[in-house]
Write an enzyme that holds these catalytic residues in place. Structure first.
Site, short mmCIF file in Angstrom:
data_model
loop_
_atom_site.label_atom_id
_atom_site.label_comp_id
_atom_site.label_asym_id
_atom_site.label_seq_id
_atom_site.Cartn_x
_atom_site.Cartn_y
_atom_site.Cartn_z
N LEU A 51 0.86 -1.18 0.00
CA LEU A 51 0.00 0.00 0.00
C LEU A 51 0.90 1.23 0.00
O LEU A 51 1.24 1.78 1.04
CB LEU A 51 -0.93 0.00 1.20
CG LEU A 51 -2.16 -0.90 1.09
CD1 LEU A 51 -3.03 -0.79 2.33
CD2 LEU A 51 -2.99 -0.55 -0.16
N HIS A 52 1.29 1.65 -1.20
CA HIS A 52 2.26 2.74 -1.34
C HIS A 52 1.72 4.05 -0.76
O HIS A 52 2.30 4.63 0.16
CB HIS A 52 2.58 2.97 -2.82
CG HIS A 52 3.04 1.76 -3.56
ND1 HIS A 52 4.31 1.23 -3.39
CD2 HIS A 52 2.43 0.98 -4.48
CE1 HIS A 52 4.44 0.17 -4.18
NE2 HIS A 52 3.32 0.00 -4.85
#
Length: 313
Positions: free
Chosen positions: A242-243
């Protein structure tokens, strides 16, 4: 303490969507002044639509949304449907949005907001290519010293590239804009792949989203179900990184993250390494430090925060 005023600049994207949801679920810490869409993961018409879908999913239809730049400063647009699907937000079946788009251009909104708010009070949170931010700084250089901080997702050092061998996608799409941002003199904090690849949605973490039993929890679980197939195949990882939520989480709980204040330069000329973030992690040059480059995070603390906040929506 009053909530931190932010502008989210974004190209949603499943992970962008989660970052937006986390911000909208955290009014004690974050006041979202507006969301500005930019072309990136998919073309501008889709990123704009997706930003509206996410706000409607969160029940935050009063959030002002602005349409921004539809192409990079100097090159043709490169998109990432191979990662995010043809809509950019494949996975959940979200309804067509009905909330309005503001008439003002995103770049003008950014400039006007930074000029009208007290200096040092507005944080810019770019989650995609830096075209809108770079254009605003180019058009109105006077806003740079008024920015409290730019907290962005982009770049890589130890993890090198995810769109080319040398470059991370957001920086690669518009390195000329990134160069403007990194040379602006504004305080910058970078969430590179080095840290975001440690924010992995494992199966138990994704089930925690699903078990919230809410439309938001289910949609986030479906987003990461779709999103993770690419990263599992490419990296052999246990789930999707989950950048972009790392940006929002940093604003809420900075103690979850560690990094170094270093020099970061953007390569714009070389066809081999175009878009590379040349990060002087080891201090081997005499170039002045210009960015806090994050290298690690407390992943369990990150997902605890994310799950707790998503449960509010």
């Amino acid at each position: 303490m009053s909530p931190r005023k932010i502008i989210i600049d974004t190209d949603p994207g499943q992970d962008d969507a989660v970052a937006i949801l986390l911000a909208l679920a955290s009014p004690e810490e974050i006041e979202v002044l507006g969301i500005t869409a930019v072309a990136g993961n998919v073309p501008l018409d889709l990123t704009l639509k997706n930003a509206r879908k996410v706000c409607e999913l969160a029940g935050k239809t009063e959030t002002p949304i602005y349409s921004g730049c539809d192409r990079p400063l100097a090159h043709e647009l490169v998109t990432a449907e191979h990662v995010h699907g043809k809509t950019g937000l494949d996975g959940p079946d979200l309804p067509e949005p009905t909330m309005p788009v503001q008439p003002q251009h995103a770049v003008d909104f950014i400039i006007e907001t930074l000029r009208s708010q007290p200096a040092g009070t507005v944080t810019l949170c770019p989650l995609g290519p830096l075209t809108n931010i770079g254009t605003a700084l180019q058009k109105a250089p006077d806003i740079a010293p008024r920015i409290r901080e730019i907290v962005l997702m982009g770049g890589a050092y130890f993890e090198v590239g995810n769109i080319t061998p040398a470059a991370e996608f957001n920086i690669y799409v518009d390195p000329e804009a990134a160069e403007i941002v990194f040379k602006s003199g504004a305080p910058i904090t970078v969430m590179p792949l080095d840290v975001t690849h440690k924010a992995l949605v494992t199966t138990p973490r994704n089930e925690a989203f699903r078990d919230l039993g809410t439309p938001v929890g289910l949609a986030v679980a479906q987003m990461t179900d779709f999103f993770e197939r690419f990263d599992k195949a490419k990296y052999g990882s246990k789930g999707a990184p989950l950048h972009d939520p790392c940006v929002t989480a940093y604003l809420i709980r900075p103690e979850l993250f560690t990094g170094r204040f270093i020099n970061v330069e953007i390569e714009t000329q070389s066809p081999l390494t175009r878009g590379m973030t040349v990060a002087d992690w080891w201090g081997v040059t005499d170039r002045p430090a210009n960015a806090t480059f994050i290298g690690d995070l407390d992943a369990d603390g990150f997902f605890d925060l994310l799950t707790e906040r998503l449960a509010r929506l």
